[in-house]
Write an enzyme that holds these catalytic residues in place. Structure first.
Site, PDB file in Angstrom:
ATOM      1  N   GLU A 137      38.799  -2.294  55.750  1.00  9.12           N
ATOM      2  CA  GLU A 137      39.078  -1.028  55.063  1.00  9.12           C
ATOM      3  C   GLU A 137      38.843   0.160  55.998  1.00  9.12           C
ATOM      4  OE1 GLU A 137      41.122  -1.022  52.255  1.00  9.12           O
ATOM      5  OE2 GLU A 137      39.587  -2.406  51.558  1.00  9.12           O
ATOM      6  N   HIS A 138      39.800   1.068  56.009  1.00  4.62           N
ATOM      7  CA  HIS A 138      39.752   2.283  56.841  1.00  4.62           C
ATOM      8  C   HIS A 138      39.719   1.948  58.336  1.00  4.62           C
ATOM      9  CE1 HIS A 138      39.305   5.475  53.743  1.00  4.62           C
ATOM     10  NE2 HIS A 138      38.863   4.459  53.030  1.00  4.62           N
ATOM     11  N   THR A 139      40.181   0.777  58.669  1.00  5.34           N
ATOM     12  CA  THR A 139      40.302   0.403  60.076  1.00  5.34           C
ATOM     13  C   THR A 139      41.715   0.622  60.593  1.00  5.34           C
ATOM     14  OG1 THR A 139      40.640  -1.871  59.311  1.00  5.34           O
ATOM     15  CG2 THR A 139      38.442  -1.299  60.084  1.00  5.34           C
ATOM     16  N   ASP A 150      49.313  -0.806  54.470  1.00  2.00           N
ATOM     17  CA  ASP A 150      49.885  -1.058  53.151  1.00  2.00           C
ATOM     18  C   ASP A 150      51.350  -1.442  53.238  1.00  2.00           C
ATOM     19  OD1 ASP A 150      47.399  -0.305  52.298  1.00  2.00           O
ATOM     20  OD2 ASP A 150      48.012   1.654  51.534  1.00  2.00           O
ATOM     21  N   GLY A 179      46.903   4.307  41.201  1.00  2.00           N
ATOM     22  CA  GLY A 179      45.552   4.802  41.410  1.00  2.00           C
ATOM     23  C   GLY A 179      44.484   3.730  41.459  1.00  2.00           C
ATOM     24  N   SER A 225      47.988  -0.085  46.232  1.00  3.52           N
ATOM     25  CA  SER A 225      49.104   0.441  47.004  1.00  3.52           C
ATOM     26  C   SER A 225      50.413   0.490  46.232  1.00  3.52           C
ATOM     27  CB  SER A 225      49.285  -0.333  48.310  1.00  3.52           C
ATOM     28  OG  SER A 225      49.955   0.469  49.249  1.00  3.52           O
ATOM     29  N   GLU A 248      54.925   8.531  53.861  1.00  5.12           N
ATOM     30  CA  GLU A 248      53.654   8.823  53.191  1.00  5.12           C
ATOM     31  C   GLU A 248      52.863   9.892  53.935  1.00  5.12           C
ATOM     32  OE1 GLU A 248      50.210   6.775  50.618  1.00  5.12           O
ATOM     33  OE2 GLU A 248      52.165   5.870  50.962  1.00  5.12           O
TER      34      GLU A 248
END
Length: 411
Positions: free
Chosen positions: A50-52, A198, A148, A152, A186
């Site tokens: 995550e967030h990588t 995603d 939400g 994704s 995006e």
């Protein structure tokens, strides 16, 4: 996405044939003509990593059996006309006027993809892009990917739109190129500073497998999950706490990562390993250090998860999922009480491992569970959420599934 789903024509549990029939009917009602074809692309669950992605690191997502569907027909003018089941609004714009500044709301997702595709085509052949800009289209979107929830829904819509327009305009872009188009849409049209994970998962997913993606080289590998053979399944706990990537928390975390890399004199945090953590702690303030520590340790967890899946199977990865959640909760600070409760109850009820998934600040957690434990776990989650005064979570199992349909179902 922040739009509310308002349409009741579609049943999320319906078979694909029923969805196609309903989508074609709705398209004709909204646009006054029959669609030329139907395309789809899935949402995704990120197993770990995550967030990588925007730090050029490693991720391990898989496509899920919840999808966005697009019906499309050509027009005899140069208008793009888009509608959806989550809005009563139909948005119309001349293709020549497509630009990020001209787009907003839910329609920025499909129209941003159209703009990004034309821009990509234009870099190779300006004349061809000019010709395409005179081929207008009507497009209608339906999605059963929860909005939400961190699954994704936006990438599903972007990729479904991308494969539809790729075929309609005869562009011939490969799946990896269409993933990049979705990310550009995006980032620039929607204004969400997300990485490419995603869209890649949505385009490249395979049944009972995850996509191991190196976000620096963009090389990917399909990794067998072996869930069926191990009698395991992945339960999604949608907390109903909605998030939006285009708002502050996500952007602030990305800015912290970029500051850490700049301070440490490297292009991205991917260049660093756990051996660098002592030096980093000396050079960075506490908050920036913890943000960077999450990314660096998460990269290591992704690589170890891939190794264990390959060598030992899914029962071996639980502690890595658990550690990922702790890191997101304490170092990256993107969890919320509902997500923490979902993980806590899942582990206490016998889950192999559990973690929040997605960008954070709400959304969903996942629990890797023995299939036989699902009824008891679901009951425990509902009871625990009620006891804390939280909204009842939406609970459902996701199956690792195939990615976007490159060739449409023509009607």
């Amino acid at each position: 996405m922040s739009a509310k789903h308002t349409d009741t024509t579609f049943d999320a549990a319906a078979g694909q044939s029923d969805v196609r029939t309903a989508l074609a009917t709705e398209f004709e009602k909204r646009h006054g003509q029959a669609p030329d074809g139907l395309w789809s692309a899935p949402g995704r669950v990120n197993l770990i990593g995550e967030h990588t992605d925007y730090n050029a690191g490693f991720v391990l997502p898989f496509a899920i059996d919840r999808r966005a569907w697009v019906a499309l027909a050509g027009r005899d003018d140069q208008l793009a006309r888009v509608s959806s089941t989550f809005s009563e609004e139909t948005v119309e714009i001349d293709l020549a006027d497509l630009a990020p500044a001209a787009l907003d709301g839910w329609s920025a997702y499909p129209l941003g993809v159209a703009w990004a595709l034309l821009a990509r085509a234009g870099t190779a052949d300006t004349a061809a892009a000019s010709d395409l800009a005179r081929r207008g289209f009507a497009l209608h979107i339906h999605s059963d990917v929860p909005i939400g929830a961190g699954l994704s829904s936006s990438a599903a819509i972007e990729c479904a739109t991308a494969v539809a327009l790729n075929e309609f305009w005869g562009l011939g872009f490969e799946p990896e190129e269409l993933a990049a188009v979705g990310q550009v849409a995006e980032n620039q049209a929607v204004g969400a500073p997300t990485g490419i994970m995603d869209q890649t998962a949505s385009m490249l997913g395979r049944a009972d497998a995850a996509v191991f993606l190196d976000c620096r080289s963009l090389e990917s590998q399909s990794i067998a999950l072996g869930l069926d053979a191990a009698a395991l399944e992945i339960l999604v706990v949608d907390t109903k706490v909605t998030h939006a990537h285009a708002t502050g928390g996500y952007a602030a975390r990305r800015a912290s990562c970029e500051l850490a890399a700049q301070t440490l004199g490297v292009p991205t945090l991917r260049e660093l390993t756990v051996d660098d953590l002592p030096r980093m702690q000396r050079l960075l303030d506490d908050v920036t250090f913890r943000r960077a520590r999450h990314v660096i340790t998460e990269n290591a967890r992704v690589e170890e998860t891939v190794r264990l899946l390959t060598e030992a199977g899914p029962n071996a990865i639980g502690s890595l999922l658990d550690a990922s959640h702790v890191s997101m909760r304490d170092d990256f600070e993107i969890s919320v009480p509902e997500l923490d409760l979902a993980v806590e109850v899942s582990l206490a009820s016998g889950a192999v491992g559990a973690r929040m998934t997605g960008g954070g600040f709400g959304g969903a957690a996942i629990a890797l569970i023995p299939r036989s434990l699902r009824p008891a776990l679901e009951a425990a989650l509902v009871e625990a959420f009620a006891a804390r005064g939280f909204d009842r979570p939406d609970l459902f199992v996701v199956q690792p599934s195939d990615g976007a349909t490159m060739k449409g179902h023509h009607v």
